[in-house]
Scaffold this motif. Structure first.
Motif, PDB file in Angstrom:
ATOM      1  N   ILE A 183       0.863  -1.177   0.000  1.00  0.00           N
ATOM      2  CA  ILE A 183       0.000   0.000   0.000  1.00  0.00           C
ATOM      3  C   ILE A 183       0.901   1.230   0.000  1.00  0.00           C
ATOM      4  O   ILE A 183       1.786   1.358   0.848  1.00  0.00           O
ATOM      5  N   ILE A 184       0.674   2.117  -0.952  1.00  0.00           N
ATOM      6  CA  ILE A 184       1.459   3.346  -1.035  1.00  0.00           C
ATOM      7  C   ILE A 184       0.507   4.519  -1.223  1.00  0.00           C
ATOM      8  O   ILE A 184      -0.651   4.339  -1.636  1.00  0.00           O
ATOM      9  N   PRO A 185       0.949   5.750  -0.936  1.00  0.00           N
ATOM     10  CA  PRO A 185       0.102   6.923  -1.208  1.00  0.00           C
ATOM     11  C   PRO A 185      -0.085   7.119  -2.710  1.00  0.00           C
ATOM     12  O   PRO A 185       0.548   6.458  -3.534  1.00  0.00           O
ATOM     13  N   ASP A 186      -0.961   8.062  -3.062  1.00  0.00           N
ATOM     14  CA  ASP A 186      -1.159   8.420  -4.471  1.00  0.00           C
ATOM     15  C   ASP A 186       0.031   9.247  -4.938  1.00  0.00           C
ATOM     16  O   ASP A 186      -0.072  10.458  -5.141  1.00  0.00           O
ATOM     17  N   LEU A 224     -10.962  10.237 -12.299  1.00  0.00           N
ATOM     18  CA  LEU A 224     -10.751  11.588 -12.823  1.00  0.00           C
ATOM     19  C   LEU A 224     -10.442  12.597 -11.725  1.00  0.00           C
ATOM     20  O   LEU A 224     -10.485  13.812 -11.977  1.00  0.00           O
ATOM     21  N   GLY A 225     -10.137  12.124 -10.526  1.00  0.00           N
ATOM     22  CA  GLY A 225      -9.778  13.032  -9.452  1.00  0.00           C
ATOM     23  C   GLY A 225      -8.412  13.653  -9.673  1.00  0.00           C
ATOM     24  O   GLY A 225      -7.604  13.140 -10.465  1.00  0.00           O
ATOM     25  N   PRO A 226      -8.116  14.754  -8.970  1.00  0.00           N
ATOM     26  CA  PRO A 226      -6.841  15.440  -9.177  1.00  0.00           C
ATOM     27  C   PRO A 226      -5.620  14.592  -8.834  1.00  0.00           C
ATOM     28  O   PRO A 226      -4.536  14.841  -9.362  1.00  0.00           O
ATOM     29  N   LYS A 227      -5.792  13.586  -7.968  1.00  0.00           N
ATOM     30  CA  LYS A 227      -4.661  12.734  -7.590  1.00  0.00           C
ATOM     31  C   LYS A 227      -4.705  11.368  -8.274  1.00  0.00           C
ATOM     32  O   LYS A 227      -3.910  10.483  -7.959  1.00  0.00           O
ATOM     33  N   ASP A 228      -5.654  11.196  -9.185  1.00  0.00           N
ATOM     34  CA  ASP A 228      -5.755   9.937  -9.929  1.00  0.00           C
ATOM     35  C   ASP A 228      -4.776   9.972 -11.101  1.00  0.00           C
ATOM     36  O   ASP A 228      -5.128  10.343 -12.225  1.00  0.00           O
ATOM     37  N   LEU A 267      -6.280  -1.322 -12.083  1.00  0.00           N
ATOM     38  CA  LEU A 267      -7.662  -1.567 -11.658  1.00  0.00           C
ATOM     39  C   LEU A 267      -8.200  -0.364 -10.900  1.00  0.00           C
ATOM     40  O   LEU A 267      -7.437   0.393 -10.287  1.00  0.00           O
ATOM     41  N   PRO A 268      -9.513  -0.173 -10.875  1.00  0.00           N
ATOM     42  CA  PRO A 268     -10.102   0.918 -10.095  1.00  0.00           C
ATOM     43  C   PRO A 268      -9.838   0.739  -8.596  1.00  0.00           C
ATOM     44  O   PRO A 268      -9.542  -0.365  -8.125  1.00  0.00           O
ATOM     45  N   GLY A 269     -10.013   1.836  -7.852  1.00  0.00           N
ATOM     46  CA  GLY A 269      -9.723   1.799  -6.420  1.00  0.00           C
ATOM     47  C   GLY A 269     -10.893   1.405  -5.546  1.00  0.00           C
ATOM     48  O   GLY A 269     -10.708   1.126  -4.357  1.00  0.00           O
ATOM     49  N   ALA A 290     -17.905   3.674 -16.937  1.00  0.00           N
ATOM     50  CA  ALA A 290     -17.450   4.392 -18.128  1.00  0.00           C
ATOM     51  C   ALA A 290     -16.395   5.444 -17.793  1.00  0.00           C
ATOM     52  O   ALA A 290     -15.680   5.913 -18.682  1.00  0.00           O
ATOM     53  N   LEU A 291     -16.289   5.821 -16.525  1.00  0.00           N
ATOM     54  CA  LEU A 291     -15.331   6.843 -16.117  1.00  0.00           C
ATOM     55  C   LEU A 291     -13.956   6.274 -15.778  1.00  0.00           C
ATOM     56  O   LEU A 291     -13.015   7.026 -15.543  1.00  0.00           O
ATOM     57  N   SER A 292     -13.833   4.956 -15.742  1.00  0.00           N
ATOM     58  CA  SER A 292     -12.539   4.349 -15.440  1.00  0.00           C
ATOM     59  C   SER A 292     -11.626   4.459 -16.653  1.00  0.00           C
ATOM     60  O   SER A 292     -12.017   4.161 -17.782  1.00  0.00           O
TER      61      SER A 292
END
Length: 307
Positions: free
Chosen positions: A188-191, A218-222, A272-274, A255-257
Motif C-alpha cells: 500500500i502506497i500513497p497516491d 478523474l480526481g486530481p490525484k488519480d 484496476l479501479p480503487g 465508463a469513467l474508469s
C-alpha cells in the motif's frame, strides 16, 4: 437462487440425449408420421424447443436465459428412438438444464402419441443425460494450471495513512488466490507517481503480473494511468475494454474508469479501479483472458523470476 451477477457472459452450448424404447411397429409409425394424433416427431420437436425456452418456469431456481438456438433431432432405431436436443445461448450460466428439459419433453410427447398404439409397459423413457457442454468455466478456465507469482500495489492516501481499511486490494488478493496465483506481493502506497514508478522499476521482470489498484478515475490525484501508460511497450487494450463493458452493465460509473493494460518489459501490468466493487468486477471480467495468457500462449516470455 444462485447469484450469477458477477459471472462474465460467454457463448454456451449444451447437448442432451434421451432414449424412448418402443415396439418396432411404433417406430414405423414415427417413420411415416401416422399416429392417431398426427406426426409425432414433428410435434415432439416443437414440444422440445418450447420446453427449452420455458425451462426456468418448469424447474425451480433455474435462471431465465435468452435462447439463441434450440433444436431437437431424432434417430430411429429398431426398437427405440434416440432424442438429441441442442441449446445455445450467450449468458452468465449454462444451458444444460434447457437441453435436458428439451430432450425429456420431446420424449414424453412421443410417449403420449405412441401410447394408443401399444401396451403401456412397451414404452419407457430413459438414459436422459448431458452429452456435451461448451462455454463457461469448463471451457474458459479461471484457474492457472501452474502457479505463478504476482504483485498487487494499492494506491490510496487515506489507506496508506491508516484512516480507512483496504477492501479493494484485499478483494483482489482473494481472487488471485482462488485463481492459483501464489506468493503475491502486497503493498500500500500513497497516491504518489514517484513511489509507483520506483516499485514498477523494482518489480518488472520479477513478477509476471503486476496489478495496481486505485488512481484510474478523474480526481486530481488519480495519476496511475498517466504514470503507467508511457511505460507500456505493448498495450493490451482489449483487457480494459472488457473490464469497462462488464462493469457498465452493473454501474454506469464504469465508463469513467481510464484503466490501461499491457507489457512493461516482461511483466503484464494492469491498472484496476480503487473501489472494492470496481476492482472486483474488473478483475473477474478479464480473469479468463489472463489465465489463457499465462497458461496457453507459448510465446509469453518466461524468465527466472517465475519459472
Amino acid at each position: 437462487m444462485k447469484n450469477v451477477g458477477m459471472k462474465a457472459e460467454s457463448y454456451r452450448i449444451a447437448i442432451a440425449h434421451a432414449i424412448l424404447h418402443a415396439p418396432q411397429h411404433c417406430i414405423e409409425l414415427l417413420r411415416i408420421g401416422q399416429t392417431e394424433k398426427g406426426d409425432a416427431l414433428k410435434t415432439a420437436r416443437i414440444a422440445g424447443i418450447l420446453a427449452a425456452k420455458r425451462t426456468d418456469e418448469l424447474i425451480p431456481l433455474c435462471h431465465p436465459l435468452p435462447i439463441y438456438q434450440a433444436d431437437v433431432e431424432f434417430e430411429l432405431l429398431e426398437n427405440a428412438v434416440k432424442i438429441i436436443a441442442q441449446v445455445e445461448t450467450i449468458g452468465p450460466t449454462g444451458v444444460e438444464m434447457e437441453a435436458l428439459t428439451a430432450a425429456s419433453l420431446a420424449g414424453l410427447t412421443l410417449y403420449d402419441m405412441l401410447k394408443p398404439h401399444c401396451n403401456p409397459e412397451d414404452l419407457s423413457l430413459d438414459q436422459c443425460k448431458l452429452a456435451q457442454k461448451k462455454g463457461g468455466k469448463s471451457h474458459y478456465k479461471r484457474v492457472l494450471a501452474e502457479s505463478i507469482t504476482a504483485s498487487v500495489i494499492v494506491l490510496s492516501d487515506t489507506v496508506a495513512m491508516g484512516k480507512k481499511p483496504d477492501t479493494a486490494g484485499k478483494n483482489v488478493l482473494d481472487i488471485l488466490a482462488e485463481a492459483n496465483f501464489h506468493q503475491v506481493m502486497y503493498q500500500i502506497i500513497p497516491d504518489d507517481p514517484q513511489q509507483l514508478l520506483a516499485l514498477i522499476e523494482q518489480q518488472k521482470n520479477t513478477y509476471p503480473l503486476i496489478l495496481t489498484v486505485g488512481g484510474t478515475g478523474l480526481g486530481p490525484k488519480d495519476l496511475t494511468v498517466e504514470t503507467i501508460q508511457p511505460l507500456l511497450k505493448r498495450e493490451i487494450p482489449g483487457l480494459m475494454e472488457a473490464a469497462r463493458s462488464f462493469g457498465q452493465k452493473r454501474t454506469p460509473y464504469a465508463a469513467l474508469s481510464r484503466g490501461v493494460a499491457g507489457y512493461i518489459d516482461q511483466s503484464v501490468v494492469i491498472t484496476l479501479p480503487g473501489s472494492r466493487q470496481g476492482a472486483k468486477e474488473s478483475l473477474l471480467a478479464i480473469l479468463p483472458a489472463l489465465i489463457h495468457l499465462f497458461d496457453v500462449q507459448k510465446n509469453i516470455p518466461y524468465h527466472g523470476g517465475y519459472e
